[in-house]
Design an enzyme around this catalytic site. Structure first.
Site, PDB file in Angstrom:
ATOM      1  N   THR A  28       3.013  -6.045   2.643  1.00  0.00           N
ATOM      2  CA  THR A  28       3.393  -4.900   3.484  1.00  0.00           C
ATOM      3  C   THR A  28       2.237  -3.914   3.661  1.00  0.00           C
ATOM      4  OG1 THR A  28       4.245  -3.648   1.597  1.00  0.00           O
ATOM      5  CG2 THR A  28       5.815  -5.075   2.772  1.00  0.00           C
ATOM      6  N   ASP A  36       0.849  -1.206   0.000  1.00  0.00           N
ATOM      7  CA  ASP A  36       0.000   0.000   0.000  1.00  0.00           C
ATOM      8  C   ASP A  36       0.881   1.252   0.000  1.00  0.00           C
ATOM      9  OD1 ASP A  36      -0.851   0.538   3.540  1.00  0.00           O
ATOM     10  OD2 ASP A  36       0.943  -0.383   2.655  1.00  0.00           O
ATOM     11  N   ASP A  64       6.722   1.325   1.834  1.00  0.00           N
ATOM     12  CA  ASP A  64       6.451   0.371   0.754  1.00  0.00           C
ATOM     13  C   ASP A  64       7.310   0.716  -0.463  1.00  0.00           C
ATOM     14  OD1 ASP A  64       3.806   1.081   2.294  1.00  0.00           O
ATOM     15  OD2 ASP A  64       3.519  -0.976   1.581  1.00  0.00           O
ATOM     16  N   PHE A  78      -0.773  -0.921  12.356  1.00  0.00           N
ATOM     17  CA  PHE A  78      -1.677  -0.395  11.336  1.00  0.00           C
ATOM     18  C   PHE A  78      -2.168  -1.467  10.355  1.00  0.00           C
ATOM     19  CE2 PHE A  78      -3.713   2.648   8.650  1.00  0.00           C
ATOM     20  CZ  PHE A  78      -3.531   2.170   7.358  1.00  0.00           C
ATOM     21  N   ASN A  79      -1.269  -2.263   9.770  1.00  0.00           N
ATOM     22  CA  ASN A  79      -1.688  -3.205   8.725  1.00  0.00           C
ATOM     23  C   ASN A  79      -2.718  -4.211   9.242  1.00  0.00           C
ATOM     24  OD1 ASN A  79      -0.090  -2.104   6.714  1.00  0.00           O
ATOM     25  ND2 ASN A  79       1.638  -3.453   7.146  1.00  0.00           N
ATOM     26  N   HIS A 106       9.855  -0.293   8.336  1.00  0.00           N
ATOM     27  CA  HIS A 106       8.964  -1.445   8.489  1.00  0.00           C
ATOM     28  C   HIS A 106       9.001  -2.356   7.250  1.00  0.00           C
ATOM     29  CE1 HIS A 106       7.158   0.640  11.941  1.00  0.00           C
ATOM     30  NE2 HIS A 106       6.804   1.650  11.176  1.00  0.00           N
ATOM     31  N   ASP A 107       8.550  -1.832   6.140  1.00  0.00           N
ATOM     32  CA  ASP A 107       8.385  -2.660   4.934  1.00  0.00           C
ATOM     33  C   ASP A 107       9.715  -3.083   4.314  1.00  0.00           C
ATOM     34  OD1 ASP A 107       5.460  -0.725   3.903  1.00  0.00           O
ATOM     35  OD2 ASP A 107       5.722  -2.282   5.418  1.00  0.00           O
ATOM     36  N   ASN A 143      -2.541   2.754   3.589  1.00  0.00           N
ATOM     37  CA  ASN A 143      -2.035   4.089   3.950  1.00  0.00           C
ATOM     38  C   ASN A 143      -2.868   5.187   3.293  1.00  0.00           C
ATOM     39  OD1 ASN A 143       0.229   3.309   5.559  1.00  0.00           O
ATOM     40  ND2 ASN A 143       1.304   2.717   3.677  1.00  0.00           N
TER      41      ASN A 143
END
Ligand code: RIB
Ligand code: CA
Length: 330
Positions: A125, A10, A15, A166-167, A244-245, A39
């Site tokens: 992700t 996203d 990402d 969040f995800n 993160h991703d 996102n």
């Protein structure tokens, strides 16, 4: 032999770095990108995926649109405050001449897995809506995946709510399907790369400054990450920006960067304050591997090297690097 990798994402600032890390890595072939609303909305995540790939000279990689929203409960909010209204921290990329393929995300994943000459690694992700769809509609195809690496969840606190990352928060029912009750004829080795390890895999402002002087693509990433850094500083009091991703993608490319423990993960699908929590039971019936440690220096070195190796295709070297820089000064 390069391993085939699919990315469901996203975009999203981090990402974008996951996409770039994959296209820069000769160990893998990014055979497709599917998009999900998360996102920002699906139109923007799809646009961003296309433009990031084109900037890296890989407009040949197919992009397919997926779900804009969860199947059950709608998203109460997206993450524009964290990723910017355009999803890339205000950094504007040239618009790719390529468009999404005439297939849904599910169709692209199924066709890719079915025709691949060797088992495909799927990296997710964003919210898991598309992946849950795959598990529900094509369990036999999902069972053929070599591995699933998910950026999401946490053993500890969340980042979207105190309880939820969040995800997972964005589509807990989908996450439950994928992580808690996959129900596949053959279990897929699944690694959950959560906040416990992604928070530690972070760039400092000095790292961003170094990135800014390492070529146009790296500089653009630094500018986008500057927006992300300001958001994480505002929302979480952090003075570093978590990757993160890119960490999830790095683990898929170089397995072992993340140390894992097998665990049973219960995703909370209630509608109360703990909705989207990933309850990680390290002593229960294991369903997935959960990241519990990470080789931070090796990972940051790997991601940085990949980003610095990329040249922006068909763009004025200095011009692109200056895009989005105004956020750095905030
Ligand atoms: O919580 C971090 C995750 O949520 C990352 O994937 C970020 O891009 C957002 O999707
Ligand atoms: Ca994401």
């Amino acid at each position: 032999m390069t391993r085939p990798v699919l990315l469901d994402c996203d975009p999203g600032i981090d990402d974008m770095l996951a996409i770039l890390t994959a296209v820069a890595s000769p160990e893998v072939e990014l055979v497709g990108v599917t998009t999900v609303g998360g996102n920002v909305g699906i139109d923007t995540t799809t646009r961003n995926a296309l433009d990031v790939l084109a900037m890296a000279g890989r407009a040949d990689i197919p992009v397919a649109r997926g779900a804009d929203r969860p199947y059950l409960r709608s998203l109460s909010a997206r993450a524009e405050s964290v990723h910017g209204d355009n999803g890339l921290g205000g950094v504007t990329l040239p618009t790719s001449s390529a468009g999404p393929v005439d297939a849904t995300a599910l169709e692209l994943i199924v066709e890719t897995v079915r025709t691949a000459t060797e088992p495909v690694t799927l990296v997710a992700t964003g919210p898991l809506t598309n992946v849950a769809h795959l598990f529900a509609v094509h369990p036999n195809v999902a069972s053929r995946l070599a591995r699933l690496v998910v950026m999401g969840g946490s053993i500890g606190a969340g980042n979207r709510t105190p309880a939820a990352e969040f995800n997972i928060w964005a589509d807990p029912e989908a996450a439950y399907r994928v992580l808690t009750e996959p129900g596949l004829p053959r279990p897929v080795p699944t690694t959950l790369v959560g906040l416990d390890v992604t928070y530690r895999t972070a760039y400092s402002p000095d790292d961003l400054d170094r990135l800014r002087s390492a070529g146009t693509v790296a500089a653009l990433c630094a500018n986008a990450l500057g927006y992300y850094l300001s958001a994480y500083g505002r929302d979480h009091g952090m003075d570093v920006v978590p990757l993160h991703d890119p960490l999830a993608m790095a683990e898929a490319i170089r397995p072992g960067l993340v140390t894992v423990a097998r665990a049973f993960v219960e995703v909370d699908t209630t509608t109360g304050p703990s909705r989207g929590n990933t309850l990680v039971d390290l002593y229960g019936r294991p369903t997935v591997e959960v990241g519990v440690d990470v080789d931070v220096p090796s990972t940051l070195d790997f991601i940085t090297t990949q980003l610095e190796s990329l040249a922006a295709v068909g763009l004025v070297e200095g011009e692109l690097a200056s895009r989005g820089r105004d956020w750095v000064s905030r």
